[in-house]
Design a protein around this motif. Sequence first.
Motif, PDB file in Angstrom:
ATOM      1  N   LEU A  40       0.916  -1.195   0.144  1.00  0.00           N
ATOM      2  CA  LEU A  40      -0.018  -0.027  -0.084  1.00  0.00           C
ATOM      3  C   LEU A  40       0.866   1.086  -0.019  1.00  0.00           C
ATOM      4  O   LEU A  40       0.571   2.362  -0.605  1.00  0.00           O
ATOM      5  CB  LEU A  40      -0.928  -0.105   1.304  1.00  0.00           C
ATOM      6  N   ALA A  41       2.072   1.397   0.742  1.00  0.00           N
ATOM      7  CA  ALA A  41       2.976   2.320   0.970  1.00  0.00           C
ATOM      8  C   ALA A  41       3.266   2.543  -0.691  1.00  0.00           C
ATOM      9  O   ALA A  41       3.771   3.743  -1.135  1.00  0.00           O
ATOM     10  CB  ALA A  41       3.930   2.217   1.918  1.00  0.00           C
ATOM     11  N   LYS A  42       3.939   1.404  -1.599  1.00  0.00           N
ATOM     12  CA  LYS A  42       4.416   1.647  -2.555  1.00  0.00           C
ATOM     13  C   LYS A  42       3.527   2.223  -3.687  1.00  0.00           C
ATOM     14  O   LYS A  42       3.568   2.994  -4.532  1.00  0.00           O
ATOM     15  CB  LYS A  42       4.874   0.223  -3.195  1.00  0.00           C
ATOM     16  N   THR A  43       2.220   1.882  -3.568  1.00  0.00           N
ATOM     17  CA  THR A  43       0.917   2.335  -4.126  1.00  0.00           C
ATOM     18  C   THR A  43       0.831   3.784  -3.997  1.00  0.00           C
ATOM     19  O   THR A  43       0.836   4.618  -4.890  1.00  0.00           O
ATOM     20  CB  THR A  43      -0.298   1.423  -4.126  1.00  0.00           C
ATOM     21  N   ILE A  44       0.763   4.156  -2.808  1.00  0.00           N
ATOM     22  CA  ILE A  44       0.829   5.816  -2.506  1.00  0.00           C
ATOM     23  C   ILE A  44       1.846   6.558  -2.898  1.00  0.00           C
ATOM     24  O   ILE A  44       1.739   7.421  -3.777  1.00  0.00           O
ATOM     25  CB  ILE A  44       0.746   5.862  -1.113  1.00  0.00           C
ATOM     26  N   LEU A  45       3.053   5.765  -2.907  1.00  0.00           N
ATOM     27  CA  LEU A  45       4.323   6.426  -3.774  1.00  0.00           C
ATOM     28  C   LEU A  45       4.113   6.299  -5.306  1.00  0.00           C
ATOM     29  O   LEU A  45       4.324   7.714  -5.870  1.00  0.00           O
ATOM     30  CB  LEU A  45       5.547   5.658  -3.265  1.00  0.00           C
ATOM     31  N   PHE A  46       3.494   5.567  -5.735  1.00  0.00           N
ATOM     32  CA  PHE A  46       3.158   5.526  -7.347  1.00  0.00           C
ATOM     33  C   PHE A  46       2.292   6.794  -7.553  1.00  0.00           C
ATOM     34  O   PHE A  46       2.734   7.353  -8.495  1.00  0.00           O
ATOM     35  CB  PHE A  46       2.791   4.268  -7.545  1.00  0.00           C
ATOM     36  N   GLN A 106       4.106  10.162  -6.991  1.00  0.00           N
ATOM     37  CA  GLN A 106       5.346  10.459  -8.191  1.00  0.00           C
ATOM     38  C   GLN A 106       4.472  10.999  -9.388  1.00  0.00           C
ATOM     39  O   GLN A 106       5.093  11.839  -9.955  1.00  0.00           O
ATOM     40  CB  GLN A 106       6.040   9.368  -8.438  1.00  0.00           C
ATOM     41  N   ARG A 107       3.387  10.567  -9.555  1.00  0.00           N
ATOM     42  CA  ARG A 107       2.688  10.947 -10.803  1.00  0.00           C
ATOM     43  C   ARG A 107       1.639  12.198 -10.640  1.00  0.00           C
ATOM     44  O   ARG A 107       0.724  12.594 -11.400  1.00  0.00           O
ATOM     45  CB  ARG A 107       2.130   9.821 -11.549  1.00  0.00           C
ATOM     46  N   GLU A 108       1.801  12.619  -9.289  1.00  0.00           N
ATOM     47  CA  GLU A 108       0.792  13.979  -9.090  1.00  0.00           C
ATOM     48  C   GLU A 108      -0.503  13.592  -9.341  1.00  0.00           C
ATOM     49  O   GLU A 108      -1.358  14.319  -9.748  1.00  0.00           O
ATOM     50  CB  GLU A 108       1.271  15.035  -9.698  1.00  0.00           C
ATOM     51  N   GLN A 109      -0.894  12.121  -8.750  1.00  0.00           N
ATOM     52  CA  GLN A 109      -2.179  11.683  -8.916  1.00  0.00           C
ATOM     53  C   GLN A 109      -2.871  11.167  -7.504  1.00  0.00           C
ATOM     54  O   GLN A 109      -3.697  10.595  -7.544  1.00  0.00           O
ATOM     55  CB  GLN A 109      -2.288  10.501  -9.742  1.00  0.00           C
ATOM     56  N   LEU A 110      -2.276  11.985  -6.355  1.00  0.00           N
ATOM     57  CA  LEU A 110      -2.776  11.654  -5.168  1.00  0.00           C
ATOM     58  C   LEU A 110      -4.518  12.160  -5.008  1.00  0.00           C
ATOM     59  O   LEU A 110      -5.047  11.597  -4.186  1.00  0.00           O
ATOM     60  CB  LEU A 110      -2.116  12.075  -4.016  1.00  0.00           C
ATOM     61  N   ALA A 111      -4.686  13.102  -5.778  1.00  0.00           N
ATOM     62  CA  ALA A 111      -6.060  13.584  -5.678  1.00  0.00           C
ATOM     63  C   ALA A 111      -6.958  13.142  -6.723  1.00  0.00           C
ATOM     64  O   ALA A 111      -8.162  13.191  -6.447  1.00  0.00           O
ATOM     65  CB  ALA A 111      -5.995  15.121  -6.178  1.00  0.00           C
ATOM     66  N   SER A 112      -6.651  11.882  -7.380  1.00  0.00           N
ATOM     67  CA  SER A 112      -7.457  11.211  -8.113  1.00  0.00           C
ATOM     68  C   SER A 112      -8.131  10.291  -7.254  1.00  0.00           C
ATOM     69  O   SER A 112      -8.031  10.085  -6.037  1.00  0.00           O
ATOM     70  CB  SER A 112      -6.781  10.364  -9.057  1.00  0.00           C
ATOM     71  N   GLU A 113      -9.223   9.559  -7.751  1.00  0.00           N
ATOM     72  CA  GLU A 113     -10.170   8.666  -7.049  1.00  0.00           C
ATOM     73  C   GLU A 113      -9.314   7.930  -6.510  1.00  0.00           C
ATOM     74  O   GLU A 113      -9.513   7.185  -5.357  1.00  0.00           O
ATOM     75  CB  GLU A 113     -11.343   8.263  -8.121  1.00  0.00           C
ATOM     76  N   ALA A 114      -8.639   6.887  -7.549  1.00  0.00           N
ATOM     77  CA  ALA A 114      -7.759   5.778  -7.259  1.00  0.00           C
ATOM     78  C   ALA A 114      -6.591   6.390  -5.967  1.00  0.00           C
ATOM     79  O   ALA A 114      -6.588   5.492  -4.848  1.00  0.00           O
ATOM     80  CB  ALA A 114      -7.210   5.136  -8.188  1.00  0.00           C
ATOM     81  N   GLY A 115      -6.181   7.376  -6.286  1.00  0.00           N
ATOM     82  CA  GLY A 115      -5.038   7.966  -5.214  1.00  0.00           C
ATOM     83  C   GLY A 115      -5.620   8.142  -4.079  1.00  0.00           C
ATOM     84  O   GLY A 115      -5.113   7.715  -2.828  1.00  0.00           O
ATOM     85  N   LEU A 116      -6.863   8.886  -3.830  1.00  0.00           N
ATOM     86  CA  LEU A 116      -7.385   9.133  -2.520  1.00  0.00           C
ATOM     87  C   LEU A 116      -7.842   7.938  -1.833  1.00  0.00           C
ATOM     88  O   LEU A 116      -7.791   7.903  -0.691  1.00  0.00           O
ATOM     89  CB  LEU A 116      -8.585  10.078  -2.844  1.00  0.00           C
ATOM     90  N   THR A 117      -8.296   6.934  -2.762  1.00  0.00           N
ATOM     91  CA  THR A 117      -8.997   5.773  -2.160  1.00  0.00           C
ATOM     92  C   THR A 117      -7.766   5.009  -1.084  1.00  0.00           C
ATOM     93  O   THR A 117      -7.840   4.457  -0.040  1.00  0.00           O
ATOM     94  CB  THR A 117      -9.440   4.935  -3.191  1.00  0.00           C
ATOM     95  N   ASN A 118      -6.584   4.980  -1.976  1.00  0.00           N
ATOM     96  CA  ASN A 118      -5.447   4.360  -1.385  1.00  0.00           C
ATOM     97  C   ASN A 118      -4.857   5.051  -0.398  1.00  0.00           C
ATOM     98  O   ASN A 118      -4.430   4.353   1.056  1.00  0.00           O
ATOM     99  CB  ASN A 118      -4.404   3.861  -2.199  1.00  0.00           C
ATOM    100  N   LEU A 119      -4.734   6.100  -0.413  1.00  0.00           N
ATOM    101  CA  LEU A 119      -4.353   7.158   0.703  1.00  0.00           C
ATOM    102  C   LEU A 119      -5.347   7.045   1.997  1.00  0.00           C
ATOM    103  O   LEU A 119      -4.595   6.801   3.056  1.00  0.00           O
ATOM    104  CB  LEU A 119      -4.536   8.643   0.261  1.00  0.00           C
ATOM    105  N   LEU A 120      -6.549   6.981   1.748  1.00  0.00           N
ATOM    106  CA  LEU A 120      -7.384   6.934   3.093  1.00  0.00           C
ATOM    107  C   LEU A 120      -7.300   5.552   3.865  1.00  0.00           C
ATOM    108  O   LEU A 120      -7.288   5.542   4.903  1.00  0.00           O
ATOM    109  CB  LEU A 120      -8.977   6.794   2.619  1.00  0.00           C
ATOM    110  N   GLU A 121      -7.116   4.620   2.845  1.00  0.00           N
ATOM    111  CA  GLU A 121      -6.936   3.231   3.422  1.00  0.00           C
ATOM    112  C   GLU A 121      -5.575   3.272   4.165  1.00  0.00           C
ATOM    113  O   GLU A 121      -5.720   2.918   5.327  1.00  0.00           O
ATOM    114  CB  GLU A 121      -6.742   2.115   2.338  1.00  0.00           C
ATOM    115  N   ALA A 122      -4.484   3.652   3.699  1.00  0.00           N
ATOM    116  CA  ALA A 122      -3.140   3.746   4.489  1.00  0.00           C
ATOM    117  C   ALA A 122      -3.199   4.647   5.798  1.00  0.00           C
ATOM    118  O   ALA A 122      -2.708   4.268   6.798  1.00  0.00           O
ATOM    119  CB  ALA A 122      -2.184   4.374   3.552  1.00  0.00           C
ATOM    120  N   VAL A 123      -3.903   5.723   5.626  1.00  0.00           N
ATOM    121  CA  VAL A 123      -3.963   6.565   6.806  1.00  0.00           C
ATOM    122  C   VAL A 123      -5.009   5.953   8.006  1.00  0.00           C
ATOM    123  O   VAL A 123      -4.792   6.190   9.085  1.00  0.00           O
ATOM    124  CB  VAL A 123      -4.460   7.851   6.423  1.00  0.00           C
ATOM    125  N   SER A 124      -5.948   4.930   7.351  1.00  0.00           N
ATOM    126  CA  SER A 124      -6.303   4.336   8.474  1.00  0.00           C
ATOM    127  C   SER A 124      -5.826   3.391   9.344  1.00  0.00           C
ATOM    128  O   SER A 124      -6.063   2.872  10.234  1.00  0.00           O
ATOM    129  CB  SER A 124      -7.835   3.518   7.739  1.00  0.00           C
TER     130      SER A 124
END
Length: 93
Positions: A39-45, A48-66
């Motif tokens: 999951l950490a590698k997915t967040i980094l992915f 790096q592509r400036e896609q954390l605000a995308s649906e997939a990026g935020l979904t993974n970020l929310l899971e990680a922060v949980s």
Amino acid sequence: MGYREFVKSIPTTMRELLAERLIDVMLEAKDGSRVPSSLAKTILFYWQREQLASEAGLTNLLEAVSYADPDGAFTVMEGLGLEELKLAFRPTN
């Protein structure tokens, strides 16, 4: 409700700010080691592509922060007025 459904309910104008604040929570989390490495590698992915605000990026970020700091995520949601999402991170006392 899964994280993807929560992300879909977030106004697109707020997603960038939410991603920035959640990354701050992740970077300061004392329990960051609880985040699975895949999951950490997915967040980094996405980062790096400036896609954390995308649906997939935020979904993974929310899971990680949980894993890392649900209380910190709750504080972010509360500060941004994201009431529905805040319920997913309600502190367990």
